[in-house]
Each structure stands twice: as structure tokens, then as C-alpha cells.
Design an enzyme around this catalytic site. Structure first.
Site, short mmCIF file in Angstrom:
data_model
loop_
_atom_site.label_atom_id
_atom_site.label_comp_id
_atom_site.label_asym_id
_atom_site.label_seq_id
_atom_site.Cartn_x
_atom_site.Cartn_y
_atom_site.Cartn_z
N TYR A 120 0.83 -1.21 0.00
CA TYR A 120 0.00 0.00 0.00
C TYR A 120 0.86 1.26 0.00
O TYR A 120 1.82 1.39 0.76
CB TYR A 120 -0.93 0.04 1.22
CG TYR A 120 -1.70 1.34 1.31
CD1 TYR A 120 -2.65 1.66 0.35
CD2 TYR A 120 -1.45 2.27 2.31
CE1 TYR A 120 -3.34 2.86 0.39
CE2 TYR A 120 -2.13 3.48 2.36
CZ TYR A 120 -3.08 3.77 1.39
OH TYR A 120 -3.75 4.97 1.44
N GLY A 131 -6.40 5.28 -0.51
CA GLY A 131 -7.73 5.40 0.08
C GLY A 131 -8.65 4.31 -0.42
O GLY A 131 -8.32 3.11 -0.40
N HIS A 186 -5.03 16.12 -4.71
CA HIS A 186 -5.26 16.44 -3.30
C HIS A 186 -5.06 17.92 -2.99
O HIS A 186 -5.51 18.39 -1.94
CB HIS A 186 -4.36 15.58 -2.41
CG HIS A 186 -4.83 14.17 -2.27
ND1 HIS A 186 -5.15 13.38 -3.34
CD2 HIS A 186 -5.05 13.40 -1.16
CE1 HIS A 186 -5.54 12.19 -2.92
NE2 HIS A 186 -5.49 12.17 -1.60
N ASN A 217 0.57 12.92 4.49
CA ASN A 217 -0.22 12.12 5.44
C ASN A 217 0.20 12.39 6.87
O ASN A 217 0.78 11.55 7.55
CB ASN A 217 -0.06 10.63 5.11
CG ASN A 217 -1.32 9.86 5.43
OD1 ASN A 217 -2.02 10.19 6.37
ND2 ASN A 217 -1.59 8.82 4.65
N ARG A 234 -12.85 38.57 42.49
CA ARG A 234 -12.42 37.63 43.51
C ARG A 234 -11.99 36.28 42.91
O ARG A 234 -11.09 35.60 43.41
CB ARG A 234 -13.56 37.41 44.51
CG ARG A 234 -13.13 36.77 45.81
CD ARG A 234 -14.25 36.48 46.77
NE ARG A 234 -15.53 37.10 46.47
CZ ARG A 234 -16.70 36.56 46.83
NH1 ARG A 234 -16.73 35.42 47.48
NH2 ARG A 234 -17.83 37.19 46.56
#
Length: 520
Positions: free
Chosen positions: A60, A67, A90, A203, A292
Site C-alpha cells: 500500500y 484510500g 489532493h 499524510n 475575587r
């Protein structure tokens, strides 16, 4: 200030890259260098990728699609086109240009991961990324495009496109320009990406992490400023400093609360205003909560900051890529480390803290302007109330900013929208969380600036009583920068912006710390 940052591979779970170094590169143009160990790690990681690329078994990200298209095996002669197509497709961002400091932080953090060797890129890829940073070339990255999973894909792809000699960079006028001529002008040879390199460049969680680190640096300074403005408001409203005594905070041992209370005591030390009503004739029983409880709110923000810092340090010590090269084992494994949830959660948490610090500051401001609650100050601190409106509308501006920060406190990380044909069916929205945090901190800067200006005018109106040395130092900076004291109405926006500049360039905090010592 750091002028050169050296990047090495580091050990698993550790990094030598500090927040200060990230800020130096992102905001101040510090150079980066790759250590010999980094180059060795890059060579080792690339060797593994080359072996897998030559193997008949699909791997891969090396010899497959990406994807939802990961089932397709890509033949060797098409793999360069695969990498090129990945980056081009992309780089799909839209909207306004992202700030150069964010892009530089993103690039530095991606480079930090590349030099680990675990991404499998060639040394030339890291060297070219470093050359962009050192030449001051900033890729044009667009506001929208990242879902925070798998990492900040689109913003990083816009950077990778420039490494390839394509896409756009930001020119000297802040406008987009073609990248190729700019790279040629700086003698930077565009990359032809080889297997695994396109995916390795995009990535990661580097955009959201870079924005987190810069936000942590900014928020730390703003929390110190919030203690300064709170102290000035306590003085101006004739409040007591006894509620900040350490023994009262020791019995509720939140470290941030103790630090804030200690700052307030330091800032109010030797205050003539506080001393003027310390005796038995004072009929005040308790101050309002916004006075306060200042250390309780600012302290909770400090503790939130501490938690976010821990998460950022862990992420900085991480290797974010998919698939990732396991050095020494000649294998590449898929994983889910790119999911931005850890970073996204704390980005949202910080936005909540910023909203509350601003909210309590606005309440203190409003009390100084309300004649029924300001203990003797004129309505709206006006010179001639009725003719003059004083700081009435400055508080409107502050209230608008507070209101926006409440909306920005709505978390992005609880949202998820599926993508990539349901392969990426849960995303972090961490980039969006980071973007809104930047806006929230800008708003908080202005909220605190308005409290600063208001309290300074109120303290001038307490004359001849003298403020504490620390708060007086803050007032002196405002007056030096053209922010006038009491008087007839004038063009107020100019003075508020001048005060904001004095806050943003560090002049106010520096003067205060010179007067009283470093704040916690």
C-alpha cells in the site's frame, strides 16, 4: 533568538524540536539544517521502500492506489504518474490564503517526520523541503480542504505541489504567484516524486499541530496579560488583594490557580490604591466574582494549557505517516496514527478556556463603566457624562468579541463527515478546531486590550492615589504609545489599535515584568 534549527531522526517517542524552535522557524525565519544522522535515517528508510517497490507483492502506498482506490495494483512505469496525480488531485483547497507562519510551521513539522526515516522518502525530498524554508518560499495553502484525517491532506498537498515546481507560492505582497519561476530564482530543482513519496508528504497532522504549538505560545503570554489586566481592574474598583493570599489557594491545590493568584499578589504589591481602603473604615465585605475569582478562571485556563502542552509534546515526538516504514525490519505497515483526535480535542479545549478568560475580563470592564458598581468612578469613565460617552462603546466591541468566542468554543472535534467513499468514515476536524482557536486567541487579545485601556483610565481617575509599580508600568506603556488618559471623547478606534499593537509586540508585558520580575 534561535537562528538555526538542526533536525535529526530522534529516538522513538522523543524529539529535540522545541516549541521555541518551531516559533523561530515559523515566525522569525530561522534556518533549518539536516544532521548527518537524519540523512542516514533517510537512506535507510528509502532502502526498504525500494525493496518493496521491486517486489511482486503489492504494498500500500508504494505499488497501489490510495484510500478507497487502494485495491488497484499499479505497474512500475505508472508509479511516477501515480505520485504526481496524488499531489495534484489532493491540492484541492479553497478559500483565503493561510497565514505564512502556519504554512512554515506545517512544513517544518512535516520535515521533522521525514528525517526520521520512517516515511521512506529519499534524502533529496527532505533537502528540498529545507531549501524552501531557508529561501523564505511559502507555498500558497488555502483555508478549507482538511478534515484532519488522514491528517491534513489538502494543505500538505499544496506544499508538495510546490516541491514539484507546480502550484503557487505567496509573493512579497501576500498574493499567490506561480511557483516554478520562484524556485528557479532560488536555484531549487523541482522534485520528480518516486514511489511512496507523495503519500509521505501529505499524510500527517502537521498543520493542526503547528497551529497548536503557536497557539500554546500565544496563550501563555495572554494568560500573563490577563493577570495584569485583572490586577488593574481590582485596583480600579477598590478591590482587595487578600483573596489572593497563598494559604487560600493551597487548600484548593490547582497549580494554575496558585500561579495566577501569586501573579496578582505580585502585581498589586505596594499599591497605593489598595492601601487606601485596607483599614477598618472600609465597608466592603466581598468583591464581585469577576474580581475575587480571577485566579480560579485564569488558573483553570493555565491547567488546560498544561494538558494541551503535554499532548503537543507527545504529538511532536510521534511519527505520523501511513503506511509507515519500520526501520531495521524491511517492512511497511498501514496504521491509523494520522487520525487527529488527540490534537483536535485539546484545540477545542483551549478555545473553551479562551472564551472564559475573555468572558470574565468583559465583566470586570463593565463594572468599571457602571456608575452603580464602580465605587465612585464617573459613568463610562466619561469626562463630561451626557456630553461624552467615554468608553461605553469600547465595551460594546468587547462584548461582541466575547460573544463570538462563545460561538467559537463550540467544539469542531465532535463533528465528523464521512469521505473517500466511506473508507475515511470518521474524521477529526482538527484543522477546523485549530483555525477557530486562532480566531479565538485574536479575539481574546482584543478583549484584554480593552480591559487594559479601561482599567488604565479608571486608575488615572483614582489620582492622587498611586497604582502598584507593576500596573503603573502597563499604564506608562499605553501613554507612551499614544493611548491618552481621561479627557473629552476622541477617535477611540485609533487608541484601541495602538494599545493592541503594544500588547501584541510584547511591550506591555515586558514593561510589567521589568518592574516586578517574571510572572508565572
Amino acid at each position: 533568538m534561535t537562528t538555526t534549527v538542526q533536525l535529526g531522526p530522534g529516538a522513538i517517542g522523543h524529539t529535540d524540536l522545541s516549541f521555541a524552535e518551531i516559533e523561530a522557524v515559523a515566525r522569525h525565519g530561522a534556518r533549518v539544517e539536516l544532521s548527518p544522522a537524519a540523512l542516514a535515517a533517510l537512506g535507510q528508510g528509502r532502502s526498504t521502500v525500494d525493496k518493496l517497490a521491486a517486489a511482486p507483492t503489492p504494498a500500500y502506498g508504494i505499488s497501489t492506489g490510495f484510500g478507497a482506490l487502494a485495491t488497484r495494483h499499479i505497474d512500475p512505469e505508472s508509479r511516477a504518474a501515480l505520485q504526481r496525480s496524488l499531489i495534484r488531485s489532493h491540492a484541492a483547497g479553497m478559500g483565503a490564503l493561510v497565514e505564512p507562519e502556519v504554512v512554515r510551521a506545517l512544513m517544518l513539522l512535516r520535515l521533522k517526520t521525514l528525517v526520521s526515516g520512517h516515511t521512506g522518502v529519499r534524502p533529496v525530498v527532505a533537502e528540498t523541503m529545507a531549501a524552501l524554508l531557508n529561501s523564505g518560499i511559502t507555498p500558497a495553502v488555502r483555508e478549507y480542504g482538511s478534515l484532519g484525517c488522514s491528517g491534513d491532506l489538502s494543505p500538505l498537498a499544496h506544499v508538495a505541489l510546490v516541491l514539484m515546481g507546480e502550484g503557487e507560492v505567496i509573493d512579497e505582497d501576500g498574493k499567490p504567484a506561480d511557483a516554478a519561476p520562484v524556485l528557479a530564482e532560488h536555484d531549487i530543482t523541482p522534485l520528480v516524486l518516486e514511489p511512496k513519496e507523495g503519500l509521505a508528504l501529505i499524510n500527517g497532522t502537521d498543520g493542526m499541530l503547528g497551529m497548536l504549538v503557536l497557539a500554546l505560545r500565544d496563550f501563555d503570554r495572554l494568560l500573563k496579560l490577563a493577570d495584569v489586566t485583572a490586577a488593574m481592574s481590582v485596583e480600579a474598583q477598590l478591590g482587595t488583594d487578600r483573596v489572593f493570599l497563598p494559604e487560600l489557594h493551597a487548600i484548593r491545590p490547582h497549580p494554575g490557580q496558585a500561579a495566577s493568584a501569586a501573579n496578582l499578589l505580585t502585581l498589586l504589591k505596594d499599591s497605593g490604591v489598595v492601601a487606601s481602603h485596607r483599614g477598618p473604615d472600609c465597608n466592603r465585605v466581598q468583591d464581585a466574582y469577576s474580581l475575587r475569582c480571577a485566579p480560579q478562571v485564569a488558573g483553570a485556563a493555565r491547567d488546560t494549557l498544561a494538558h494541551a502542552t503535554l499532548v503537543a509534546e507527545r504529538e511532536l515526538a510521534s511519527i505520523i505517516d501511513n503506511p509507515v516504514v519500520l526501520l531495521g525490519e524491511d517492512r511497511v505497515e498501514s496504521n491509523g496514527n494520522f487520525h487527529g483526535a488527540p490534537v483536535a480535542f485539546v484545540l477545542d479545549f483551549l478555545a473553551i478556556a479562551a472564551a472564559e478568560v475573555g468572558s470574565i475580563a468583559e465583566r470586570r470592564t463593565d463594572r468599571m463603566l457602571d456608575v452603580a458598581r464602580s465605587h465612585g468612578l464617573p459613568p463610562f469613565l466619561a469626562d463630561d457624562p451626557g456630553v461624552d460617552s467615554g468608553l461605553m462603546i469600547a465595551q460594546y466591541t468587547q462584548a461582541a468579541l466575547v460573544s463570538e468566542n462563545k460561538r467559537l468554543a463550540n467544539p469542531a472535534s465532535v463533528d465528523s463527515i464521512p469521505s473517500s467513499a466511506m473508507q475515511e468514515d470518521h474524521v477529526s476536524m482538527g484543522w477546523s478546531a485549530a483555525r477557530k482557536l486562532r480566531t479565538a486567541l485574536d479575539n481574546l487579545t482584543r478583549i484584554l486590550t480593552i480591559e487594559l485601556v479601561t482599567a488604565a483610565r479608571a486608575l488615572d481617575m483614582r489620582a492622587p492615589l498611586k497604582p502598584a509599580p507593576g500596573t503603573a508600568a502597563a499604564i506608562a506603556v499605553l501613554r507612551q504609545r499614544g493611548v491618552s488618559g481621561p479627557g473629552p471623547d476622541r477617535y477611540l478606534s485609533i487608541e484601541l489599535r495602538a494599545a493592541e499593537d503594544a500588547v501584541c509586540d510584547g511591550s506591555v508585558l515586558a514593561a510589567v515584568e521589568e518592574a516586578v520580575g517574571a510572572l508565572r
